[in-house]
Design a protein around this motif. Structure first.
Motif, PDB file in Angstrom:
ATOM      1  N   MET A 184       0.850  -1.197  -0.257  1.00  0.00           N
ATOM      2  CA  MET A 184      -0.134  -0.059   0.019  1.00  0.00           C
ATOM      3  C   MET A 184       0.996   1.259  -0.125  1.00  0.00           C
ATOM      4  O   MET A 184       0.363   2.634  -0.711  1.00  0.00           O
ATOM      5  N   ASP A 185       2.116   1.219   0.586  1.00  0.00           N
ATOM      6  CA  ASP A 185       2.875   2.317   0.770  1.00  0.00           C
ATOM      7  C   ASP A 185       2.328   3.649   1.262  1.00  0.00           C
ATOM      8  O   ASP A 185       2.559   4.911   0.939  1.00  0.00           O
ATOM      9  N   LEU A 186       1.747   3.230   2.393  1.00  0.00           N
ATOM     10  CA  LEU A 186       0.766   4.279   3.076  1.00  0.00           C
ATOM     11  C   LEU A 186       1.361   4.740   4.499  1.00  0.00           C
ATOM     12  O   LEU A 186       0.759   4.923   5.497  1.00  0.00           O
ATOM     13  N   ARG A 187       2.482   3.947   5.013  1.00  0.00           N
ATOM     14  CA  ARG A 187       3.264   4.182   5.990  1.00  0.00           C
ATOM     15  C   ARG A 187       3.696   5.524   6.062  1.00  0.00           C
ATOM     16  O   ARG A 187       4.201   6.061   5.585  1.00  0.00           O
ATOM     17  N   LYS A 188       3.676   6.020   7.352  1.00  0.00           N
ATOM     18  CA  LYS A 188       4.085   7.331   7.735  1.00  0.00           C
ATOM     19  C   LYS A 188       5.672   7.294   8.266  1.00  0.00           C
ATOM     20  O   LYS A 188       5.739   6.577   9.373  1.00  0.00           O
ATOM     21  N   ALA A 189       6.545   7.859   7.367  1.00  0.00           N
ATOM     22  CA  ALA A 189       7.824   8.005   7.968  1.00  0.00           C
ATOM     23  C   ALA A 189       8.703   6.567   8.217  1.00  0.00           C
ATOM     24  O   ALA A 189       8.964   6.666   9.342  1.00  0.00           O
ATOM     25  N   TYR A 190       8.378   5.483   7.332  1.00  0.00           N
ATOM     26  CA  TYR A 190       8.929   4.192   7.650  1.00  0.00           C
ATOM     27  C   TYR A 190       9.974   4.051   7.938  1.00  0.00           C
ATOM     28  O   TYR A 190      11.065   4.877   7.388  1.00  0.00           O
ATOM     29  N   GLU A 191      10.502   3.568   9.138  1.00  0.00           N
ATOM     30  CA  GLU A 191      11.868   3.426   9.924  1.00  0.00           C
ATOM     31  C   GLU A 191      12.436   4.754   9.911  1.00  0.00           C
ATOM     32  O   GLU A 191      13.714   4.906   9.995  1.00  0.00           O
ATOM     33  N   GLY A 192      11.518   6.078  10.214  1.00  0.00           N
ATOM     34  CA  GLY A 192      12.176   6.958  10.542  1.00  0.00           C
ATOM     35  C   GLY A 192      12.440   7.996   9.225  1.00  0.00           C
ATOM     36  O   GLY A 192      12.703   9.070   9.380  1.00  0.00           O
TER      37      GLY A 192
END
Length: 347
Positions: A184-192
């Motif tokens: 989905m690529d909807l993560r917020k700041a994935y892994e910072g």
């Protein structure tokens, strides 16, 4: 030579010359209607690597693509040209990737990077580098659009189209995105990382209010936060998970009807964002985050053709996450998908 003279002197049935451009074509930027911007950027990749080599792999494989496209037989005459990415941006990406790798390794060891000043400094530098890449993509896309070119991006990881999508928001009052992907690529700041490849559509939805609808297809790997976010924006986000689509097909529905349903979720202007891992991994075994399932090649072609036949205006595209591997198979598939996307854009 004029464009007409170039076309008249070129043999589309011959083998590609070694000095030819992408797809073996003889066009320079001046005479090409379609400009492909390569963005060999893979800074925040969190599993497999190699997608930074995707543009070169597709360029190399493109010479094996026959030019008489079954859906767009006159496509080659429009002219397709691949731009260049500046060396300083490529070098910046390599340095940023090394720093991001240190951060990812520390996270995998369970370290809290918020308490580590060295890693925090690296994180800030990675985010700054990614912001510079986004700005270059936006500026370069705008440069070609001002010359009335049709523009597509060749990645690189899936963080690369944000600047181009933001440019679309400045050029159009409203538009939709057809997003084909395993994720989905909807993560917020994935892994910072503010501009992670896993955050591209969170960033797009948050920064481009002109996106009327994001329609996601092929999705089969996501977290709770992403699903909740899509539900919060249910008026703007439609998700066709791979499992839900397959279940409907198993129960007797047909792919053509489903493709029409998908396309009908989109407005009159459409941007296409295609992560190669939206396909079955047998077609892209070396992509960074392969997931079982996904679209078959001809299913993808039919979906894109359904969009084209609908009469909607295609305003741009990106093709990302092609990683060549050792045998060039992924580059071969990527080049053929890229040629078809050029047809969807210009055919």
């Amino acid at each position: 030579m004029t464009k007409e003279e170039i076309i008249a002197s070129f043999d589309p049935n011959a083998a590609a010359a070694g000095s030819a451009g992408i797809f073996g074509l003889p066009f320079g930027a001046q005479h090409a209607d379609v400009i492909l911007i390569p963005v060999p950027w893979e800074v925040t990749v969190s599993f497999g690597s190699g997608t930074g080599e995707g543009p070169d792999a597709m360029f190399e494989a493109s010479s094996q693509v026959d030019l008489h496209h079954p859906d767009f037989p006159e496509l080659w005459k429009r002219g397709i040209f691949m731009d260049t990415c500046p060396d300083d941006l490529i070098s910046l990406g390599r340095r940023a990737k090394d720093m991001a790798g240190d951060i990812i390794a520390a996270l995998e060891e369970g370290e809290d990077i918020k308490t580590n000043s060295v890693l925090l400094d690296k994180l800030e530098r990675v985010n700054d580098a990614s912001a510079r890449m986004n700005e270059w993509v936006k500026e370069r896309s705008a440069y070609w659009k001002k010359q009335d070119k049709l523009v597509g991006l060749a990645g690189g990881d899936h963080s690369i189209p944000l600047g181009y999508i933001q440019l679309q928001g400045e050029l159009h009052q409203k538009f939709g995105i057809l997003h084909i992907d395993a994720h989905m690529d909807l993560r917020k700041a994935y892994e910072g990382f503010t501009y992670s490849h896993a955050s591209i559509f969170y960033n797009a939805m948050e920064s481009v209010p002109q996106i009327q609808s994001l329609v996601q297809v092929g999705i089969r790997d996501f977290c709770e936060q992403e699903m909740n976010y899509s539900k919060q924006l249910k008026e703007r986000i439609s998700v066709f998970t791979d499992r839900s689509v397959r279940t409907r097909l198993f129960r007797g529905e047909n792919w053509d009807a489903l493709c029409n349903e998908i396309v009908n979720k989109l407005p009159e202007k459409v941007y296409i964002s295609l992560d190669i891992d939206g396909l079955n991994p047998s077609l892209c075994p070396n992509t960074g985050t392969p997931v079982p399932g996904g679209l078959e090649y001809e299913e993808l072609m039919h979906l894109l053709n359904t969009l084209k036949r609908s009469g909607r205006e295609i305003i741009g595209f990106d093709l990302c996450e092609v990683s060549p591997g050792v045998n060039g198979w992924d580059g071969n598939v990527g080049a053929r998908v890229l040629f078809h996307l050029c047809g969807i854009l210009a055919g």
